[in-house]
Design an enzyme around this catalytic site. Structure first.
Site, PDB file in Angstrom:
ATOM      1  N   ASN A  14       0.841  -1.216   0.000  1.00  0.00           N
ATOM      2  CA  ASN A  14       0.000   0.000   0.000  1.00  0.00           C
ATOM      3  C   ASN A  14       0.868   1.255   0.000  1.00  0.00           C
ATOM      4  O   ASN A  14       0.525   2.249  -0.637  1.00  0.00           O
ATOM      5  CB  ASN A  14      -0.952  -0.015   1.198  1.00  0.00           C
ATOM      6  N   LYS A  65       3.737   2.522  25.517  1.00  0.00           N
ATOM      7  CA  LYS A  65       3.182   3.027  24.252  1.00  0.00           C
ATOM      8  C   LYS A  65       3.181   4.562  24.201  1.00  0.00           C
ATOM      9  O   LYS A  65       3.469   5.157  23.166  1.00  0.00           O
ATOM     10  CB  LYS A  65       1.754   2.484  24.096  1.00  0.00           C
ATOM     11  N   MET A  90       0.755  -2.417  12.600  1.00  0.00           N
ATOM     12  CA  MET A  90       0.158  -3.416  13.492  1.00  0.00           C
ATOM     13  C   MET A  90       0.099  -2.968  14.955  1.00  0.00           C
ATOM     14  O   MET A  90       0.316  -3.773  15.854  1.00  0.00           O
ATOM     15  CB  MET A  90       0.930  -4.740  13.366  1.00  0.00           C
ATOM     16  N   ARG A  91      -0.160  -1.674  15.182  1.00  0.00           N
ATOM     17  CA  ARG A  91      -0.266  -1.177  16.559  1.00  0.00           C
ATOM     18  C   ARG A  91      -1.474  -0.265  16.694  1.00  0.00           C
ATOM     19  O   ARG A  91      -1.824   0.425  15.742  1.00  0.00           O
ATOM     20  CB  ARG A  91       0.967  -0.348  16.938  1.00  0.00           C
ATOM     21  N   ASN A 107      -7.059   4.544   8.333  1.00  0.00           N
ATOM     22  CA  ASN A 107      -6.530   3.178   8.248  1.00  0.00           C
ATOM     23  C   ASN A 107      -7.268   2.415   7.152  1.00  0.00           C
ATOM     24  O   ASN A 107      -8.401   2.735   6.819  1.00  0.00           O
ATOM     25  CB  ASN A 107      -6.744   2.474   9.598  1.00  0.00           C
ATOM     26  N   HIS A 109      -8.454  -1.551   6.164  1.00  0.00           N
ATOM     27  CA  HIS A 109      -8.629  -2.868   6.785  1.00  0.00           C
ATOM     28  C   HIS A 109      -9.250  -3.812   5.753  1.00  0.00           C
ATOM     29  O   HIS A 109     -10.225  -3.445   5.088  1.00  0.00           O
ATOM     30  CB  HIS A 109      -9.529  -2.737   8.019  1.00  0.00           C
TER      31      HIS A 109
HETATM   32  C1  GRF Z   1      -3.239  -4.742   4.065  1.00  0.00           C
HETATM   33  O1  GRF Z   1      -4.001  -5.859   3.702  1.00  0.00           O
HETATM   34  C2  GRF Z   1      -4.041  -3.824   4.950  1.00  0.00           C
HETATM   35  O2  GRF Z   1      -5.402  -3.842   4.678  1.00  0.00           O
HETATM   36  C3  GRF Z   1      -3.788  -4.407   6.322  1.00  0.00           C
HETATM   37  O3  GRF Z   1      -2.447  -4.808   6.289  1.00  0.00           O
HETATM   38  C4  GRF Z   1      -2.066  -5.131   4.953  1.00  0.00           C
HETATM   39  C5  GRF Z   1      -0.811  -4.371   4.641  1.00  0.00           C
HETATM   40  O4  GRF Z   1      -0.189  -4.809   3.472  1.00  0.00           O
HETATM   41  N1  GRF Z   1      -4.112  -3.441   7.352  1.00  0.00           N
HETATM   42  P1  GRF Z   1       1.043  -4.012   2.851  1.00  0.00           P
HETATM   43  O5  GRF Z   1       2.153  -3.953   3.911  1.00  0.00           O
HETATM   44  O6  GRF Z   1       0.572  -2.650   2.459  1.00  0.00           O
HETATM   45  O7  GRF Z   1       1.486  -4.833   1.671  1.00  0.00           O
END
Ligand code: GRF
Length: 189
Positions: A14, A65, A90-91, A107, A109
């Site tokens: 992404n 945190k 991932m936080r 974000n 998801h």
């Molecule tokens: C994606 O599927 C996003 O929706 C999720 O984590 C993944 C990240 O993938 N939150 P990348 O690191 O952008 O390849």
């Protein structure tokens, strides 16, 4: 021109899609900072190659945190960041950042929220046997995958293997995230 920071923990596909859209002029913003909590993550290499400032930290080096979120905030302010984009970060973001960036943290998801929050959302949905899967983009609050939804895209996954569904979801993400970011910028965020 607004300044954006991407927060990521992994591969960064992404991140790639956002950067590519900026480079071709489809997102009117400058990518000024990558924040990453995993020093070995591939996304760090990608940012370095693209000459983007990085703040890479190990959460274990901080007492809690709030301490590392304060360090992140300092970096965001130093780089004049206007909008924070979580892309596989991932936080859970704490109040330190939420208060400094109200409605300025979003974000992506890989499920149709509010279904299948948290880790392994694609597998969770697939194993549940849903017939419609999709992607959500939402504002971030203190609840995991909990803030107001900005955009969603769904598809019928009947007949798809888990791998095919995963690929389709990532393809959607790489289109929908840049498009949604640009829409928010045009609307004044
Ligand atoms: C994606 O599927 C996003 O929706 C999720 O984590 C993944 C990240 O993938 N939150 P990348 O690191 O952008 O390849």
């Amino acid at each position: 021109m607004i300044n954006i920071a991407v927060f990521a923990s992994g591969t960064g596909t992404n991140f790639d899609a956002i950067l590519e859209n900026i480079n071709v002029g489809k997102i009117d913003a400058k990518l000024v900072l990558l924040v990453c909590d995993k020093p070995q993550a591939l996304v760090v290499e990608k940012a370095n190659k693209a000459n983007i400032n990085t703040f890479v930290f190990n959460p274990k080096d901080y007492v809690d945190k709030l301490a590392y979120d304060s360090a992140i905030l300092e970096q965001c302010q130093k780089n004049n960041v206007d909008l924070i984009i979580l892309a596989g970060y991932m936080r859970i973001v704490s109040s330190v950042l939420l208060k400094a960036y109200p409605n300025r943290i979003i974000n992506i998801h890989p499920s149709l929220l509010p279904a299948f929050k948290g880790k392994d959302a694609i597998k969770q949905a697939y194993d549940y046997g849903v017939k419609v899967m999709g992607v959500s983009i939402h504002y971030v609050n203190e609840d995991l995958d909990g803030g107001a939804i900005i955009a969603q895209q769904a598809f019928n996954n009947e007949g798809m293997s888990l791998e095919e569904a995963e690929k389709h979801i990532h393809d959607i993400e790489h289109q929908l995230y840049p498009k949604t970011i640009q829409k928010l910028i045009k609307e004044g965020i």
